[in-house]
Scaffold this motif. Sequence first.
Motif, PDB file in Angstrom:
ATOM      1  N   VAL A  93      64.579  14.563  25.947  1.00 57.81           N
ATOM      2  CA  VAL A  93      64.022  15.856  25.540  1.00 57.81           C
ATOM      3  C   VAL A  93      65.194  16.796  25.296  1.00 57.81           C
ATOM      4  N   ARG A  94      65.132  17.504  24.168  1.00 56.09           N
ATOM      5  CA  ARG A  94      66.227  18.416  23.795  1.00 56.09           C
ATOM      6  C   ARG A  94      65.700  19.824  23.574  1.00 56.09           C
ATOM      7  N   ASN A  95      66.453  20.795  24.112  1.00 58.96           N
ATOM      8  CA  ASN A  95      66.127  22.209  23.885  1.00 58.96           C
ATOM      9  C   ASN A  95      67.170  22.885  23.014  1.00 58.96           C
ATOM     10  N   ILE A  96      68.400  22.412  23.125  1.00 58.75           N
ATOM     11  CA  ILE A  96      69.540  22.986  22.399  1.00 58.75           C
ATOM     12  C   ILE A  96      70.283  21.820  21.757  1.00 58.75           C
ATOM     13  N   ALA A  97      70.761  21.990  20.524  1.00 63.22           N
ATOM     14  CA  ALA A  97      71.463  20.893  19.842  1.00 63.22           C
ATOM     15  C   ALA A  97      72.763  20.549  20.572  1.00 63.22           C
ATOM     16  N   ALA A  98      73.005  19.250  20.752  1.00 63.29           N
ATOM     17  CA  ALA A  98      74.252  18.769  21.374  1.00 63.29           C
ATOM     18  C   ALA A  98      74.344  17.261  21.121  1.00 63.29           C
ATOM     19  N   GLY A  99      75.493  16.694  21.440  1.00 59.84           N
ATOM     20  CA  GLY A  99      75.671  15.239  21.427  1.00 59.84           C
ATOM     21  C   GLY A  99      75.282  14.581  20.119  1.00 59.84           C
ATOM     22  N   LEU A 113      67.086  24.918  19.441  1.00 56.82           N
ATOM     23  CA  LEU A 113      66.170  24.176  18.558  1.00 56.82           C
ATOM     24  C   LEU A 113      64.877  24.980  18.386  1.00 56.82           C
ATOM     25  N   PRO A 114      64.191  24.820  17.240  1.00 63.15           N
ATOM     26  CA  PRO A 114      62.976  25.613  17.013  1.00 63.15           C
ATOM     27  C   PRO A 114      61.908  25.361  18.068  1.00 63.15           C
ATOM     28  N   ARG A 115      61.888  24.148  18.605  1.00 57.96           N
ATOM     29  CA  ARG A 115      61.031  23.842  19.771  1.00 57.96           C
ATOM     30  C   ARG A 115      61.625  22.615  20.455  1.00 57.96           C
ATOM     31  N   SER A 116      61.122  22.295  21.635  1.00 55.63           N
ATOM     32  CA  SER A 116      61.652  21.116  22.338  1.00 55.63           C
ATOM     33  C   SER A 116      61.356  19.873  21.509  1.00 55.63           C
ATOM     34  N   ILE A 117      62.360  19.017  21.385  1.00 55.98           N
ATOM     35  CA  ILE A 117      62.219  17.813  20.558  1.00 55.98           C
ATOM     36  C   ILE A 117      62.333  16.577  21.448  1.00 55.98           C
ATOM     37  N   VAL A 118      61.394  15.646  21.275  1.00 57.52           N
ATOM     38  CA  VAL A 118      61.396  14.412  22.061  1.00 57.52           C
ATOM     39  C   VAL A 118      61.894  13.262  21.188  1.00 57.52           C
ATOM     40  N   GLU A 119      62.792  12.461  21.741  1.00 54.44           N
ATOM     41  CA  GLU A 119      63.287  11.271  21.029  1.00 54.44           C
ATOM     42  C   GLU A 119      63.116  10.068  21.952  1.00 54.44           C
ATOM     43  N   TYR A 120      63.064   8.877  21.340  1.00 49.69           N
ATOM     44  CA  TYR A 120      62.970   7.641  22.124  1.00 49.69           C
ATOM     45  C   TYR A 120      64.135   6.725  21.764  1.00 49.69           C
ATOM     46  N   CYS A 121      64.694   6.066  22.781  1.00 45.85           N
ATOM     47  CA  CYS A 121      65.715   5.045  22.539  1.00 45.85           C
ATOM     48  C   CYS A 121      65.262   3.753  23.194  1.00 45.85           C
ATOM     49  N   PHE A 122      65.602   2.633  22.560  1.00 43.40           N
ATOM     50  CA  PHE A 122      65.310   1.326  23.146  1.00 43.40           C
ATOM     51  C   PHE A 122      66.397   1.020  24.165  1.00 43.40           C
ATOM     52  N   LYS A 123      65.971   0.717  25.403  1.00 37.86           N
ATOM     53  CA  LYS A 123      66.940   0.458  26.484  1.00 37.86           C
ATOM     54  C   LYS A 123      67.569  -0.910  26.279  1.00 37.86           C
ATOM     55  N   VAL A 174      70.121  21.866  28.499  1.00 34.20           N
ATOM     56  CA  VAL A 174      70.319  21.600  27.070  1.00 34.20           C
ATOM     57  C   VAL A 174      69.481  20.400  26.630  1.00 34.20           C
ATOM     58  N   ASP A 175      69.614  19.298  27.363  1.00 37.12           N
ATOM     59  CA  ASP A 175      68.819  18.091  27.087  1.00 37.12           C
ATOM     60  C   ASP A 175      68.856  17.184  28.304  1.00 37.12           C
ATOM     61  N   PHE A 176      68.038  16.160  28.311  1.00 37.95           N
ATOM     62  CA  PHE A 176      68.071  15.178  29.410  1.00 37.95           C
ATOM     63  C   PHE A 176      67.356  13.911  28.973  1.00 37.95           C
ATOM     64  N   LYS A 177      67.603  12.865  29.761  1.00 37.93           N
ATOM     65  CA  LYS A 177      66.975  11.564  29.496  1.00 37.93           C
ATOM     66  C   LYS A 177      66.184  11.141  30.730  1.00 37.93           C
ATOM     67  N   VAL A 178      64.985  10.640  30.535  1.00 40.62           N
ATOM     68  CA  VAL A 178      64.220  10.093  31.664  1.00 40.62           C
ATOM     69  C   VAL A 178      63.719   8.690  31.338  1.00 40.62           C
ATOM     70  N   GLU A 179      63.439   7.951  32.398  1.00 40.03           N
ATOM     71  CA  GLU A 179      62.879   6.608  32.252  1.00 40.03           C
ATOM     72  C   GLU A 179      61.610   6.520  33.085  1.00 40.03           C
ATOM     73  N   PHE A 180      60.697   5.691  32.633  1.00 42.91           N
ATOM     74  CA  PHE A 180      59.415   5.538  33.325  1.00 42.91           C
ATOM     75  C   PHE A 180      59.182   4.070  33.668  1.00 42.91           C
TER      76      PHE A 180
END
Length: 256
Positions: A93-99, A113-123, A174-180
């Motif tokens: 989840v990202r709130n501010i552009a980085a990385g 960012l205009p709103r929070s943006i969610v991205e997915y990565c394959f582990k 700014v942003d973070f990564k979580v796993e479920f």
Amino acid sequence: MNRRRRIYEGKAKILYEGPEPGTLVQHFKDDATAFNNEKHDVIDGKGVLNNRISEFIFNKLNDIGIPTHFVKRLNMREQLIREVEIIPVEVIVRNIAAGTLSKRLGIDEGTALPRSIVEYCFKSDELGDPMVSEEHITAFGWASPQEIDEMTALALRINDFMSGLFLGIGIKLVDFKVEFGRLYENDLVRVVLADEISPDSCRLWDITTSEKLDKDRFRRDLGGLIEAYQEVARRLGILFENEERPEPSGPVLVKS
Ligand code: TYD
């Protein structure tokens, strides 16, 4: 000496068999890696700080009804967790552009960012955790559409909560990564938050100076990683509560 059965060893953590069926012990190492393992170092004390910070955040999330794998902290480096089947999708989840977002889209770091943006990565360490879409996730069966919805909704709730938590101590999330993971209970399967949330998996900037208080200090050779993680722990009010208190090095007052 460690005679427990080691279930899994990752870059920054080890999972051991737990004391009861359905439990595991999550051990935080001092190793720091970046750029898909190209950069590696051992940073004294990082595991202790991440164990404490992650415990604090998972407890707070449990308090507001976010289901997690966390049971309790066991000691300076270890926590008891419930065994889950990890879903091989990292949710960012990202709130501010980085990385990588800044690199990919040519947006200056620090741009809101205009709103929070969610991205997915394959582990996948071999593939360097490539970014994927919901289409890939469902087509390859990594998670069901319902699980994606649950992970996304939980990640956004976590973002709202953590943004407020950090704002209150003068830090921008700014942003973070979580796993479920999938938690199997009798005939039920629930999606719960797993892994860790720490300055290894978040970008945290001081609100006034924009100083980086996260793993970018290591990725970008800025130095002072431990001091930055300590600062986060100190502001959260969790440093030096008991066993982490360092031995006094100066004169000690002797009570008569
Ligand atoms: P991102 O900018 O995509 O990648 P990088 O960390 O390589 O610059 O990362 C966004 C956020 O997610 C950042 O806080 C770091 C975290 N993250 C991880 O903790 N692990 C990962 O495997 C990835 C891809 C990101």
